[in-house]
Design an enzyme around this catalytic site. Structure first.
Site, mmCIF file in Angstrom:
data_model
loop_
_atom_site.group_PDB
_atom_site.id
_atom_site.type_symbol
_atom_site.label_atom_id
_atom_site.label_comp_id
_atom_site.label_asym_id
_atom_site.label_seq_id
_atom_site.Cartn_x
_atom_site.Cartn_y
_atom_site.Cartn_z
ATOM 1 N N GLY A 1 -6.734 -4.435 -22.078
ATOM 2 C CA GLY A 1 -5.880 -4.821 -22.678
ATOM 3 C C GLY A 1 -4.551 -5.212 -21.232
ATOM 4 N N ARG B 1 -4.425 -8.508 -10.134
ATOM 5 C CA ARG B 1 -5.817 -8.462 -11.018
ATOM 6 C C ARG B 1 -6.050 -7.755 -12.028
ATOM 7 N NH1 ARG B 1 -8.158 -13.058 -8.050
ATOM 8 N NH2 ARG B 1 -6.942 -13.182 -6.268
ATOM 9 N N GLY C 1 0.674 -1.285 0.219
ATOM 10 C CA GLY C 1 0.040 -0.285 0.048
ATOM 11 C C GLY C 1 0.836 1.786 0.217
ATOM 12 N N SER C 2 1.631 1.456 -0.501
ATOM 13 C CA SER C 2 2.809 2.058 -0.171
ATOM 14 C C SER C 2 2.184 3.541 -1.702
ATOM 15 C CB SER C 2 3.956 1.770 -0.584
ATOM 16 O OG SER C 2 4.831 1.664 -2.042
ATOM 17 N N LEU D 1 -8.759 -6.232 -14.620
ATOM 18 C CA LEU D 1 -9.960 -6.017 -14.464
ATOM 19 C C LEU D 1 -10.802 -6.208 -16.523
ATOM 20 C CD1 LEU D 1 -9.922 -3.506 -12.062
ATOM 21 C CD2 LEU D 1 -10.864 -5.192 -11.625
ATOM 22 N N HIS E 1 1.885 1.605 -13.186
ATOM 23 C CA HIS E 1 3.433 0.574 -13.373
ATOM 24 C C HIS E 1 4.514 0.394 -13.612
ATOM 25 C CE1 HIS E 1 3.803 -3.522 -15.587
ATOM 26 N NE2 HIS E 1 4.608 -2.936 -16.289
#
Ligand code: GAR
Length: 212
Positions: A150, A98, A17-18, A100, A116
């Protein structure tokens, strides 16, 4: 997405959770006109839950269902319902591991962003910092992008570069990328909250991060 009132965020995370903390801290000091309405995690006991609790932000673990890499249909519906109930304007993926798809993205079309740990389109997928190190690039970084169907392919909003040093290990490189993430992500959310980001197809305008 222009808001005079604070943008209501739903943050989804699977880890420590940073990134969530960086956004919550930026909100707390007034540099992001937003409030975290809800934190959801697919990992019972994930660090992000403790950080939300200590900030008195509503948070909960929601069962992800029977698949390993995505939410199953019932879980997807439960995540959407929780976020709708919390009147979330923007879904912020902060280490949510995960994919979505379908129903979720339709419910929040154009309103889901992700961070990312690479300069996309290089090194999508898992352990992007390790992919960068193994490939031998000299500069990597992090990317905030809208989420589409994607994997790490949505329109890019902002990026920040990070040098790869000779002495780097996967862990040291990941740590340096995460420092950059904690700068970039709040800045992007702030720009979205100010209504400064316009997007047309793959092109977005209105946000420019300091490159380093
Ligand atoms: C971050 O480094 C983020 O870029 C990465 O997970 C980490 C979560 O850290 N996300 C992905 O790899 C998504 N493909 P955090 O829980 O400390 O924010």
């Amino acid at each position: 997405m222009s808001h005079a009132s604070p943008l209501r965020l739903g943050v989804l995370g699977s880890g420590k959770g940073s990134n969530f903390c960086a956004i919550a801290d930026a909100i707390a000091v007034g540099s992001v006109n937003a409030e975290v309405a809800l934190v959801l995690t697919d990992v019972a006991g994930a660090g992000i839950l403790g950080h939300a609790e200590s900030r008195r932000i509503p948070s909960r673990f929601l069962e992800p269902g029977k698949f390993r890499t995505k939410l199953d249909e019932a879980a997807e519906a439960a995540y959407v319902a929780a976020l709708v109930e919390a009147r979330v304007d923007l879904v912020v993926l902060a280490g949510f591991m995960r994919i979505l798809k379908g129903e979720f993205l339709r419910a929040f079309e154009g309103r889901v962003i992700n961070i990312h740990p690479s300069l996309l389109p290089s090194f999508p997928g898992l352990e992007a910092w390790k992919q960068a190190l193994d490939y031998g690039v000299k500069i990597t970084g992090c990317t905030v992008h809208f989420v589409d169907q994607g994997i790490d392919t949505g329109a890019i909003i902002g990026q920040r570069a990070v040098p790869v040093l000779d002495a780097d290990t996967a862990a040291s490189l990941h740590e340096r990328i995460q420092l950059a993430e904690r700068v970039l992500y709040p800045e992007v959310v702030a720009a979205l909250a100010r209504g400064e980001v316009q997007s047309r197809g793959r092109q977005t305008r209105g946000f420019m991060a300091a490159p380093w």
